[in-house]
Motif scaffolding. Structure first.
Motif, PDB file in Angstrom:
ATOM      1  N   LYS A   1     -40.872 -18.002   9.272  1.00 51.34           N
ATOM      2  CA  LYS A   1     -42.083 -18.692   9.144  1.00 51.34           C
ATOM      3  C   LYS A   1     -42.122 -18.689   7.675  1.00 51.34           C
ATOM      4  O   LYS A   1     -42.286 -19.953   6.471  1.00 51.34           O
ATOM      5  CB  LYS A   1     -43.260 -17.883   9.838  1.00 51.34           C
ATOM      6  CG  LYS A   1     -44.395 -18.915   9.179  1.00 51.34           C
ATOM      7  CD  LYS A   1     -45.430 -18.189  10.240  1.00 51.34           C
ATOM      8  CE  LYS A   1     -47.026 -18.577   9.913  1.00 51.34           C
ATOM      9  NZ  LYS A   1     -48.363 -18.639  10.317  1.00 51.34           N
TER      10      LYS A   1
ATOM     11  N   GLU B   1     -39.400 -21.254   6.247  1.00 50.94           N
ATOM     12  CA  GLU B   1     -39.520 -22.238   5.788  1.00 50.94           C
ATOM     13  C   GLU B   1     -40.829 -22.961   5.140  1.00 50.94           C
ATOM     14  O   GLU B   1     -40.915 -23.608   4.090  1.00 50.94           O
ATOM     15  CB  GLU B   1     -39.852 -23.104   6.941  1.00 50.94           C
ATOM     16  CG  GLU B   1     -38.640 -22.423   8.136  1.00 50.94           C
ATOM     17  CD  GLU B   1     -39.009 -22.670   9.541  1.00 50.94           C
ATOM     18  OE1 GLU B   1     -40.214 -22.726  10.066  1.00 50.94           O
ATOM     19  OE2 GLU B   1     -37.771 -22.690  10.769  1.00 50.94           O
TER      20      GLU B   1
ATOM     21  N   LYS C   1     -40.311 -22.650   1.283  1.00 47.46           N
ATOM     22  CA  LYS C   1     -38.767 -23.355   1.035  1.00 47.46           C
ATOM     23  C   LYS C   1     -37.368 -22.413   0.247  1.00 47.46           C
ATOM     24  O   LYS C   1     -36.867 -22.637  -0.439  1.00 47.46           O
ATOM     25  CB  LYS C   1     -38.888 -24.394   0.319  1.00 47.46           C
ATOM     26  CG  LYS C   1     -39.525 -25.322   1.381  1.00 47.46           C
ATOM     27  CD  LYS C   1     -39.998 -26.906   0.468  1.00 47.46           C
ATOM     28  CE  LYS C   1     -40.752 -28.276   1.241  1.00 47.46           C
ATOM     29  NZ  LYS C   1     -42.334 -27.136   1.586  1.00 47.46           N
TER      30      LYS C   1
ATOM     31  N   TYR D   1     -34.479 -21.825   0.431  1.00 49.58           N
ATOM     32  CA  TYR D   1     -33.113 -22.300   1.150  1.00 49.58           C
ATOM     33  C   TYR D   1     -32.324 -21.653  -0.779  1.00 49.58           C
ATOM     34  O   TYR D   1     -32.615 -21.499  -1.260  1.00 49.58           O
ATOM     35  CB  TYR D   1     -32.800 -23.420   1.505  1.00 49.58           C
ATOM     36  CG  TYR D   1     -34.181 -23.633   2.397  1.00 49.58           C
ATOM     37  CD1 TYR D   1     -33.616 -23.713   3.810  1.00 49.58           C
ATOM     38  CD2 TYR D   1     -35.073 -24.262   2.163  1.00 49.58           C
ATOM     39  CE1 TYR D   1     -34.066 -23.568   4.984  1.00 49.58           C
ATOM     40  CE2 TYR D   1     -35.683 -24.981   3.512  1.00 49.58           C
ATOM     41  CZ  TYR D   1     -35.420 -24.137   4.159  1.00 49.58           C
ATOM     42  OH  TYR D   1     -36.465 -24.098   6.133  1.00 49.58           O
TER      43      TYR D   1
END
Length: 231
Positions: free
Chosen positions: A195, A198, A201, A203
């Motif tokens: 959570k 995501e 973000k 990444y």
């Protein structure tokens, strides 16, 4: 790449315990962010033309600097990145594979807990699951030193526990109900971490910041012996 505002928001997550804040965990481990704070803070202040006075603002600037360097490095540009494990090649593909490994292991846990899949193949897959890319990321972030038998990763601890529990089930030392109960707890942990990844973000280069900010286990000293707690 993270903004300073987003970094400050991340530092505020799960800081209800004033004796065990996220900033304390970051500074308890020899990560590149801690190196920035200890060795390069004055240079970083000059680079960005800032002079933060408070500890959290200083740490935020050090995290921002490391994230910026990671972004430059991963895009083939000149960077002053401090690599903790120079023998490991840090690439976008390595980070992508590490995230895939976590998702794949999470799926195995769900198969056992929610699909009642206790087949010999699934249990084998759990026991022998490989985390080569994630372990490489842990080494790059300073959370794992194989040569010194030290690891500071909450996620790795969870995965090793789940693998041991599968082994116990296979050997008849743990029944299916207890295995499911343990796996549901692991699944809840992974859900909370996914959570965060995501929502913010986290990444590519930001994933290493996630590891440093959220995956460091609580560490306390007991005389000369260093003891790792469950979380």
């Amino acid at each position: 790449m993270l903004t300073k505002e987003k970094i400050k928001a991340l530092l505020k997550i799960d800081t209800q315990n004033k004796k065990d804040t996220r900033t304390i965990r970051i500074m308890s481990c020899d990560t590149p962010v801690k190196d920035n704070f200890v060795y390069y803070l004055n240079d970083i202040r000059k680079e960005f033309g800032e002079n933060p006075k408070g500890f959290e603002d200083q740490l935020t600037l050090c995290i921002y600097k490391y994230d910026k360097d990671l972004n430059l490095f991963l895009n083939g540009k000149i960077s002053s990145i401090n690599v903790k494990a120079p023998t490991i090649s840090l690439t976008k593909k390595l980070i992508e594979n590490a995230i895939k490994e976590l998702n794949s292991f999470y799926q195995l846990l769900e198969n056992v807990a929610y699909e009642n899949d206790f087949s010999s193949q699934t249990i084998y897959d759990v026991i022998h699951f490989k985390l080569n890319s994630y372990i490489a990321i842990l080494q790059l972030c300073g959370l794992l030193d194989i040569s010194d038998d030290i690891y500071r990763s909450k996620t790795l601890a969870r995965i090793l526990n789940a693998k041991n529990q599968a082994e116990n089930y296979k050997e008849g030392k743990m029944n299916s109900s207890l295995l499911v109960s343990e796996y549901i707890e692991h699944i809840a942990y992974f859900k909370s971490q996914f959570k965060i990844i995501e929502e913010y973000k986290l990444y590519e280069e930001d994933f290493l910041i996630y590891v440093i900010m959220f995956d460091i286990r609580h560490y306390k000293h007991n005389r000369k012996n260093r003891i790792l707690r469950k979380d």
